[in-house]
Design a protein around this motif. Structure first.
Motif, short mmCIF file in Angstrom:
data_model
loop_
_atom_site.label_atom_id
_atom_site.label_comp_id
_atom_site.label_asym_id
_atom_site.label_seq_id
_atom_site.Cartn_x
_atom_site.Cartn_y
_atom_site.Cartn_z
N SER A 317 0.99 -1.08 0.03
CA SER A 317 0.02 0.00 -0.05
C SER A 317 0.96 1.36 -0.08
N ALA A 318 0.38 2.34 -0.24
CA ALA A 318 1.11 3.86 -0.40
C ALA A 318 0.18 4.76 0.16
N LEU A 319 0.84 5.73 0.44
CA LEU A 319 0.34 7.11 1.04
C LEU A 319 0.61 8.18 0.05
N THR A 320 -0.51 9.17 -0.04
CA THR A 320 -0.24 10.61 -0.96
C THR A 320 0.62 11.44 -0.06
N GLY A 400 -3.00 14.92 9.25
CA GLY A 400 -4.33 14.79 9.53
C GLY A 400 -5.45 14.62 8.69
N ASP A 401 -5.12 14.49 7.23
CA ASP A 401 -6.13 14.26 6.21
C ASP A 401 -5.89 13.04 5.49
N GLY A 402 -5.12 12.04 5.94
CA GLY A 402 -4.77 10.89 5.47
C GLY A 402 -3.60 10.83 4.56
N LYS A 403 -3.09 12.18 4.33
CA LYS A 403 -1.87 12.33 3.53
C LYS A 403 -0.51 12.54 4.45
N VAL A 404 0.48 12.71 3.89
CA VAL A 404 1.85 12.82 4.90
C VAL A 404 2.40 14.17 4.43
#
Length: 438
Positions: A317-320, A400-404
């Motif tokens: 999986s990956a993060l934006t 805090g909004d699902g991103k990094v």
């Protein structure tokens, strides 16, 4: 080639050289100054506390002669240190006003009196760094940093450094404190990343003919970035020194002299702050800007994503990447790291945001931040963090909004701590430098 990935939007808990005479035998009669403990780990920090800390850091950066530093000390608590002076209360009021403007009354702000201003601390640090680089305390002092709470320089010294600590304390007094570090930091290197490429993936170093087993070894990617309008991938300079004969990066899983599909090609090194070769690194500009290199030339490009799975997970999986910090992170900032060897590892905290050291390869680097792990979640120390092969990997915090938010890239460390190169050095190197965000 992208079907194996699933993208999630969650993040786990998360040199003038000064020569001195040899150490004075008279110092042996004095008690060595003690080692300072690590600062308290603040735990899960609210977005309001982060916003307040960012706002207050702007105040400190704008007037480094009037303030000392900002630290995140609890989930909703921020500490700001100020040197003494006739206008102490006026400066304290400015701190409280700044915090209210950023976070209202949701965050508690503690104002503390420190020894030196940030400007004075940095001047003293340069004196200590000159001694460190001259080899005066070789093998006894392994790094130099800043305690932004006390308003003092930190000397990272070994357990058997009594004479060195006594002499340094006699010279610098209360403007110097000590933390224990007994191992010289090592420079550190997910395995099937295909274009467009993400951060946190494993790369294997090859020569242009792609022949034989690549002695360049493995490292990791950091963030997709842009310089002068051209997209690149960020990684570590010690993986790709300027004269390397292994400048090309391919997905780390593939070891055959027969290249895999071109989609697994991450590009070639076009910029590096290190000089020399892998076997014989030399000074470049890493002592000014930090340890970083840029790759360019992947036909499939690069994207603002970072792998966040555990090591060896496939698919991953990956993060934006939604933001980037080009300043100095506050002490107490919680970060995650993502690299080939250890995957995503969170609950790591910045404990020194202005660290400098000489690594085991003999190269001095600055523009580093020191991080320690609190994997147990109860403030007790644990040895969990980046390892060999993670070099160049991503360092980030949550937004805090699902991103990094990109903070920097993994440089190295010891068994129980790590250091990373901050984005601030890259922006100072080239004002057009920016991390790709979405």
């Amino acid at each position: 080639m992208r079907s194996r990935r699933s993208i999630t939007v969650s993040i786990s808990t998360m040199a003038l050289v000064v020569a001195l005479s040899p150490l004075s035998p008279a110092s042996a009669d004095l008690a060595p100054p003690p080692f300072e403990p690590l600062p308290h780990f603040p735990g899960e920090v609210s977005q309001e506390a982060k916003a307040a800390a960012d706002k207050l850091s702007e105040l400190v950066d704008a007037s480094p002669d009037r303030y000392t530093g900002v630290s995140i000390t609890g989930p909703n608590t921020v500490s700001v240190s100020l040197p003494a002076g006739s206008d102490f209360e006026q400066r304290s009021d400015a701190v409280r006003s700044g915090a209210r403007a950023a976070a209202g009354t949701a965050v508690s702000v503690q104002v503390k009196q420190s020894g030196l201003s940030l400007a004075d601390v940095r001047r003293t640090k340069e004196e200590v760094v000159q001694l460190f680089r001259s080899g005066t305390y070789k093998g006894k002092v392994l790094g130099v940093g800043v305690d932004s709470v006390k308003g003092a320089v930190i000397a990272y010294a070994t357990a058997d450094s009594d004479a060195a600590r006594i002499e340094l304390k006699e010279r610098f007094g209360d403007s110097l404190v000590f933390r224990q570090q007994d191992e010289v930091p090592h420079v550190f290197g997910r395995s099937q990343d295909s274009a467009p490429h993400y951060g946190g993936s494993g790369i294997r170093l090859w020569n242009p003919p792609h022949t034989g087993t690549p002695p360049g070894g493995v490292c990791s990617t950091g963030f997709s970035v842009r310089k002068d309008g051209i997209e690149h991938m960020l990684t570590a300079a010690h993986c790709f020194p300027a004269q390397t004969v292994y400048p090309r990066a391919w997905a780390s899983s593939y070891t055959s002299a027969t290249p895999p599909a071109v989609g697994y090609y991450h590009g070639a090194m076009v910029t590096s702050t290190y000089g020399g070769t892998l076997d014989a690194p030399q000074d470049g500009t890493q002592d000014v800007y930090g340890d970083f290199a840029l790759l360019q030339g992947s036909g499939g490009g690069y994207e603002p994503r970072v792998y966040n799975c555990a090591k060896n997970a496939n698919p991953c999986s990956a993060l934006t990447v939604g933001a980037a910090n080009y300043g100095t992170p506050q002490n107490g900032t919680q970060v995650c790291t993502s690299g080939l060897t250890t995957g995503q590892t969170c609950r790591q905290f910045v404990t020194d945001n202005e660290y400098a050291t000489t690594f085991e390869n003999g190269i001095f680097a600055t523009n580093l931040a020191y991080i320690n792990s609190d994997q147990n979640g109860d403030g007790t120390y644990d040895c969990a963090g980046p390892d060999g092969g993670d070099s160049g990997g991503a360092v980030y915090s949550g937004t805090g909004d699902g991103k990094v938010m990109a903070q920097g890239i993994i440089t190295g460390g010891t068994d129980c701590s790590a250091v990373y190169t901050k984005l601030s050095g890259m922006r100072a190197w080239n004002s057009s430098f920016s991390v790709l965000t979405d």
